[in-house]
Design a protein around this motif. Structure first.
Motif, mmCIF file in Angstrom:
data_model
loop_
_atom_site.group_PDB
_atom_site.id
_atom_site.type_symbol
_atom_site.label_atom_id
_atom_site.label_comp_id
_atom_site.label_asym_id
_atom_site.label_seq_id
_atom_site.Cartn_x
_atom_site.Cartn_y
_atom_site.Cartn_z
ATOM 1 N N ASP A 271 0.704 -1.195 -0.006
ATOM 2 C CA ASP A 271 -0.024 -0.099 -0.057
ATOM 3 C C ASP A 271 0.901 1.238 -0.041
ATOM 4 N N LEU A 272 2.033 1.154 0.568
ATOM 5 C CA LEU A 272 2.991 2.353 0.614
ATOM 6 C C LEU A 272 4.421 1.801 0.366
ATOM 7 N N SER A 273 4.829 2.398 -0.608
ATOM 8 C CA SER A 273 6.560 2.134 -0.733
ATOM 9 C C SER A 273 7.110 3.312 0.027
ATOM 10 N N VAL A 274 8.327 2.781 0.806
ATOM 11 C CA VAL A 274 9.107 3.723 1.704
ATOM 12 C C VAL A 274 10.425 3.472 1.414
ATOM 13 N N THR A 275 11.153 4.850 1.416
ATOM 14 C CA THR A 275 12.588 4.832 1.047
ATOM 15 C C THR A 275 13.321 5.508 2.409
ATOM 16 N N GLY A 276 14.556 5.379 2.382
ATOM 17 C CA GLY A 276 15.533 6.019 3.523
ATOM 18 C C GLY A 276 16.545 6.660 2.951
ATOM 19 N N LEU A 277 17.594 6.760 3.834
ATOM 20 C CA LEU A 277 18.953 7.515 3.343
ATOM 21 C C LEU A 277 19.884 7.207 4.442
ATOM 22 N N ASP A 278 20.765 6.506 4.228
ATOM 23 C CA ASP A 278 22.143 6.485 5.014
ATOM 24 C C ASP A 278 22.522 4.976 5.139
ATOM 25 N N ASP A 279 21.532 4.046 4.942
ATOM 26 C CA ASP A 279 21.792 2.538 5.228
ATOM 27 C C ASP A 279 22.457 2.147 6.388
ATOM 28 N N LEU A 280 21.839 2.564 7.472
ATOM 29 C CA LEU A 280 22.098 2.332 8.778
ATOM 30 C C LEU A 280 21.951 0.682 9.095
#
Length: 336
Positions: A271-280
């Motif tokens: 229902d919702l794609s999510v992206t991040g930033l850092d790759d922790l």
């Protein structure tokens, strides 16, 4: 080694390597390039290692008028990112006989107290994240040789600036989501007044505006899981068509967005794609694992330290932003 000596000297190293003491000084002081051949330098290093030789740094520093100590000013250590920046910086510093003192700004961003009686007397230079730049005035770090990390090159306080290619990272995120078919986007932006977060917002808006039919809304949140959850819950309850893709400024915000989606009865990525930033480490601890932009924090710290060493030696630091890469995992999929 001389009879009765308890500690090897530079003369012992010179004899073992078959070179002069001046050559030993050049090699171990990292001043040999252009003056001593690479094979000779390697022979000196091996002799010093075999003998267990350690330079008398106190005497050398007194001659040079240096403390061989660098301050790394970062936001509060709430993630492993800046710990890895320190690891990279300390590795390069150690190779050149420098030590690194880590100084996290107490509130994450903003002013900080001077940890030294006189920073200018105690330090040779400073490496500082733009997120903790306000701490520099308190320690008078802006009056020392200074390298800025994650800072606007056009308005940097430092003699050199070292950046990750955040703009390209955001472009990779946008292109990935557009290729999947997403057209309604929500940007979960870090509520921090910093150049690096301004770049993320600007590049995302520019890339989506370049393709007709895209919609972009923005909500801001402090960099915390609870703050991100609260902000995302409010955004998902807003009137109008729900976004199908959520672009988060960092992985911690993405984790909060996951919680908000589940409380709203939505599934990631159905229902919702999510992206991040850092790759922790967090990116692979949550389920589904997070699609995010990998930033090489250790390489970032290494480049920052090399830049400061170049400034101290009167050399021009290496130019160009460090590359970043999108890591596609299970949190993104075509919209329904």
């Amino acid at each position: 080694m001389a009879r009765g000596s308890t500690r090897p000297t530079s003369r012992d190293v010179a004899q073992a390597a078959g070179v002069s003491q001046a050559a030993v000084s050049l090699v171990l002081g990292d001043k040999w390039r252009g003056r001593v051949s690479e094979p000779t330098a390697q022979r000196v290093r091996e002799a010093a290692q075999d003998l267990g030789y350690r330079p008398n740094l106190a005497a050398r520093n007194l001659r040079l008028g240096r403390t061989r100590t660098v301050l790394l000013v970062v936001p509060a250590l709430t993630t492993e990112f800046f710990a890895e920046v320190y690891t990279g910086a300390a590795r390069v510093a150690g190779e050149h006989g420098f030590g690194v003192v880590l100084y996290p700004s107490p509130e994450g961003v903003g002013p900080a107290r001077d940890p030294f009686a006189s920073a200018q007397a105690a330090l040779d230079g400073v490496i500082a994240s733009s997120m903790a730049a306000d701490a520099l005035s308190a320690i008078r770090g802006d009056q020392l040789p200074l390298v800025m990390l994650d800072s606007d090159p056009e308005g940097s306080l430092g003699a050199a600036t070292v950046n990750l290619d955040i703009a390209d990272g955001i472009r990779q995120v946008a292109e990935h989501l557009l290729a999947l078919g997403h057209r309604r986007f929500l940007h979960l932006a870090a509520d921090v007044p910093s150049w690096t977060f301004e770049v993320r917002a600007r590049e995302l808006a520019a890339r989506l505006a370049a393709t007709p039919g895209n919609e972009l809304s923005t909500v801001r949140a402090p960099i915390s899981i609870d703050g991100a959850r609260t902000a995302t819950e409010a955004a998902l309850r807003a009137p109008g068509l729900r976004p199908t893709a959520l672009v988060c400024d960092d992985d911690k915000l993405a984790a909060g967005a996951y919680k908000a989606a589940r409380r709203a009865g939505l599934r990631v990525p159905d229902d919702l794609s999510v992206t991040g930033l850092d790759d922790l480490g967090l990116a692979t601890a949550i389920d589904p694992e997070l699609t995010t932009v990998r930033l090489d924090a250790e390489a970032f710290g290494e480049r920052g330290m090399r830049a400061l060493l170049a400034v101290l030696d009167g050399r021009t630091p290496e130019e160009g932003d460090l590359p970043v890469s999108l890591v596609v995992r299970g949190s993104t999929a075509p919209p329904r």
